[in-house]
Design an enzyme around this catalytic site. Structure first.
Site, PDB file in Angstrom:
ATOM      1  N   CYS A 111       0.823  -1.216   0.000  1.00 42.60           N
ATOM      2  CA  CYS A 111       0.000   0.000   0.000  1.00 42.60           C
ATOM      3  C   CYS A 111       0.852   1.259   0.000  1.00 42.60           C
ATOM      4  O   CYS A 111       0.424   2.312  -0.506  1.00 42.60           O
ATOM      5  CB  CYS A 111      -0.887   0.046   1.243  1.00 42.60           C
ATOM      6  SG  CYS A 111      -1.402  -1.528   1.903  1.00 42.60           S
ATOM      7  N   CYS A 122      -2.844   3.550   2.713  1.00 43.21           N
ATOM      8  CA  CYS A 122      -3.536   2.474   3.409  1.00 43.21           C
ATOM      9  C   CYS A 122      -4.655   3.023   4.278  1.00 43.21           C
ATOM     10  O   CYS A 122      -4.724   4.210   4.558  1.00 43.21           O
ATOM     11  CB  CYS A 122      -2.554   1.658   4.235  1.00 43.21           C
ATOM     12  SG  CYS A 122      -3.268   0.102   4.835  1.00 43.21           S
ATOM     13  N   ASP A 123      -5.502   2.132   4.751  1.00 43.16           N
ATOM     14  CA  ASP A 123      -6.806   2.458   5.320  1.00 43.16           C
ATOM     15  C   ASP A 123      -6.832   3.675   6.238  1.00 43.16           C
ATOM     16  O   ASP A 123      -7.552   4.639   6.008  1.00 43.16           O
ATOM     17  CB  ASP A 123      -7.340   1.261   6.104  1.00 43.16           C
ATOM     18  CG  ASP A 123      -7.632   0.063   5.211  1.00 43.16           C
ATOM     19  OD1 ASP A 123      -7.327   0.142   4.009  1.00 43.16           O
ATOM     20  OD2 ASP A 123      -8.147  -0.938   5.714  1.00 43.16           O
ATOM     21  N   GLU A 148     -10.467  -4.735  13.625  1.00 34.44           N
ATOM     22  CA  GLU A 148     -11.284  -5.286  12.543  1.00 34.44           C
ATOM     23  C   GLU A 148     -11.324  -6.800  12.666  1.00 34.44           C
ATOM     24  O   GLU A 148     -10.395  -7.422  13.176  1.00 34.44           O
ATOM     25  CB  GLU A 148     -10.714  -4.889  11.183  1.00 34.44           C
ATOM     26  CG  GLU A 148     -10.863  -3.406  10.880  1.00 34.44           C
ATOM     27  CD  GLU A 148     -10.320  -3.041   9.503  1.00 34.44           C
ATOM     28  OE1 GLU A 148      -9.717  -3.915   8.846  1.00 34.44           O
ATOM     29  OE2 GLU A 148     -10.493  -1.882   9.099  1.00 34.44           O
ATOM     30  N   SER A 192     -13.405  -5.034   8.353  1.00 31.64           N
ATOM     31  CA  SER A 192     -12.679  -4.578   7.172  1.00 31.64           C
ATOM     32  C   SER A 192     -13.673  -4.222   6.072  1.00 31.64           C
ATOM     33  O   SER A 192     -14.775  -4.776   5.999  1.00 31.64           O
ATOM     34  CB  SER A 192     -11.756  -5.691   6.680  1.00 31.64           C
ATOM     35  OG  SER A 192     -11.289  -5.425   5.381  1.00 31.64           O
TER      36      SER A 192
END
Length: 572
Positions: free
Chosen positions: A54, A127-128, A449, A475
């Site tokens: 990522c 990334c997230d 998550e 997620s």
């Protein structure tokens, strides 16, 4: 080229006047000349690291941003911050660090900008949690800012079909169920992730990348191209040029991210069938701008939005295909023409959303983005839930689900590990509601998550035969009847803390209800013997996070926010 008056810019504190000669000596030491020192300083923050694919293309793009800043007549100052990447952190104690990293990213960017008195910011993230973390910093500082997504990963190819990391998480469950050999699982893992980029489905990274365009902080179409495409660098250079133009015009993030812009962002989460984490990050971002925008506000926008983008995990396609179909501009044009978006909000182009979309037409030779008259579902891809099980709310992704109601007996687990062990050993029954508690922001701590557990269920073919609820998170890659963010969390004594095995839980996403069918009298009796659980974290960053973190429906934030600030950094 703009002739700059730095007398009101933050960098005057480090570059102007005889008393700043020691400061300027450092800049000369790094190769800057007098001209560069007299120009505005633009922070170019990236989340580059070698933790996961990522982030590995971010440095290249940060350098391209710097080239754009220089071309526009300002001086770039590159720096990095952390990322905790969920694909590596998933399924073990490392996931407790994930949501905490969002706050650390925002805090570290703020401290770097404050400490060195930079005038504007371009944030590059992949990334997230790094995407909302970077945008939170922009809204907190309120200096002219542009966000740039580092891009998604290309699909892998395994035995003639496209695959990605979700196939591996589900493959673990398939292997445990005897439906996938160890040799095949090991072969799949070598093909699923072919290079740089964030997870390709409409998981959290791509959801928040879409948000960055929808909310106006990113250039149109900048989220579309995969990370490995060097053509992304043109968007990086353009982002560097755009932030200098914003500085010249003094257009700031809070001018762009109004309440109407947040409503636009929530609508895009639902229309793309995006990650439930959007319901956590949008309130947190709004908090930085002094806007009250809770899970309830997010869900209200969800409720009036059809699901239009056929994206994984509920649909067929990944981000690469979305970009090839026209990307966010195409989707935004469909939504705008349908009257679902506020078109007069400002964006980082210096134009309104409506002006940015002039001339955009939805192509008829693609089926990734549906026209408004032919949605995948009129109910939207993500739904908020309230009821006696979740007085403060919960959230579920229904994109791709056939049945959006479920009622069954609870099977309760204190923590994800206990539930994952039961799932892998098939110690549960069809029709049950699996309850994972003490995984909330405070009780985890860190609000983990649950992809390992949900993917294992799906890999066993049970994704639509049980429901799963938690005060933790899921997620964006999760599919099945999985409800997260249940609040109040167990650590705060919410109803989820009082559930016992066999209690009936009813969920109806069509009506937005989630109820625990136990009397108030019985719950009051159970509460007499309840006490918060001690966690394993009595010091360090996770302990510190747990002391100050707020509830999920308000974004799980850790400070009072813009409503309480006494000064704005941009005006120091």
């Amino acid at each position: 080229m703009t002739r700059w008056d730095k007398s009101k810019l933050p960098s005057r504190h480090t570059t102007m006047g005889p008393e700043r000669a020691p400061h300027r000596s450092y800049y000369y030491a790094m190769g800057l000349g007098t001209k560069e020192i007299e120009q505005p300083f633009i922070g170019v923050a990236s989340c580059w690291n070698e933790a996961a694919p990522c982030n590995t293309a971010l440095m290249r793009q940060a350098h391209a941003v710097s080239a754009g800043v220089k071309h526009a007549g300002a001086t770039p100052r590159e720096f990095c911050t952390i990322t905790v990447t969920d694909g590596i952190a998933m399924g073990h104690e490392g996931m407790r660090s994930s949501l905490v990293s969002r706050e650390v990213i925002a805090d570290s960017v703020e401290l770097t900008m404050r400490g060195h008195a930079y005038d504007a910011l371009v944030g590059v993230a992949g990334c997230d949690k790094s995407l909302p973390g970077m945008m939170m910093a922009m809204l907190r500082l309120n200096v002219p800012s542009v966000f740039l997504y580092g891009g998604s990963i290309l699909p892998g190819v395994w035995r003639g079909r496209e695959v990605n990391v979700r196939d591996l998480f589900e493959g673990v469950g398939a292997h445990a169920a005897g439906n996938l050999s160890l040799e095949d699982l090991n072969d799949l893992e070598k093909h699923a992730c072919p290079g740089d980029g964030a997870c390709g489905g409409q998981y959290t990274a791509n959801t928040m990348a879409c948000v960055s365009e929808a909310i106006g902080l990113a250039l149109p179409l900048s989220a579309a191209l995969p990370a490995v495409y060097e053509s992304r660098d043109a968007y990086a250079r353009a982002s560097g040029e755009a932030v200098v133009a914003l500085l010249a015009k003094n257009i700031r993030p809070r001018d762009i991210c109004t309440r109407e812009a947040f409503e636009n962002a929530a609508i895009v989460v639902a229309a793309t069938g995006g990650s439930t984490n959007g319901g956590l990050h949008l309130p947190a971002m709004a908090h930085e701008a002094g806007i009250t925008f809770t899970l309830e506000d997010v869900a209200r926008a969800f409720k009036r939005t059809p699901w239009l983008c056929d994206l994984q995990p509920g649909g067929k396609y990944v981000a690469k295909h979305m970009g090839e179909a026209g990307g966010m501009p195409a989707l935004l044009k469909v939504l705008l023409d349908a009257g679902l978006l506020h078109g007069d909000v400002m964006t980082v182009t210096g134009k309104t959303l409506r002006e940015n979309l002039e001339g955009v037409v939805l192509r008829t030779d693609q089926d990734v983005i549906r026209p408004i008259a032919d949605p995948l579902s009129r109910d939207g891809g993500v739904v908020g839930l309230w009821g006696s099980m979740a007085p403060d709310g919960a959230i579920v992704k229904i994109a791709g689900m056939q049945n959006i109601a479920f009622r069954g007996p609870a099977r309760v687990f204190d923590g994800e590990e206990a539930c994952f062990a039961a799932v892998t050993q098939r110690q549960y029954k069809e029709g049950e509601v699996l309850v994972i508690r003490y995984e909330g922001p405070r009780g985890g701590p860190g609000m983990r998550e649950m992809l390992s557990t949900t993917a294992a269920l799906y890999g066993q073919g049970m994704g639509d035969k049980v429901a799963l609820i938690t005060d933790g998170r899921f997620s964006g890659a999760t599919r099945g009847f999985c409800i997260g963010h249940v609040g109040p969390e167990a650590q705060l004594g919410g109803p989820i803390a009082l559930v016992q095995d066999g209690d009936i839980i009813a969920i109806d996403a069509a009506t937005g209800r989630i109820d625990l069918e136990v009397s108030e009298v019985e719950l009051a009796e159970r509460r007499k013997t309840w006490a918060p659980r001690e966690t394993n974290y009595a010091s360090g960053a996770l302990w510190k996070y747990a002391q100050g973190v707020g509830p999920a429906h308000l974004g799980a934030v850790t400070h009072p926010g813009a409503a309480f600030e006494r000064h704005v950094y941009a005006d120091i």
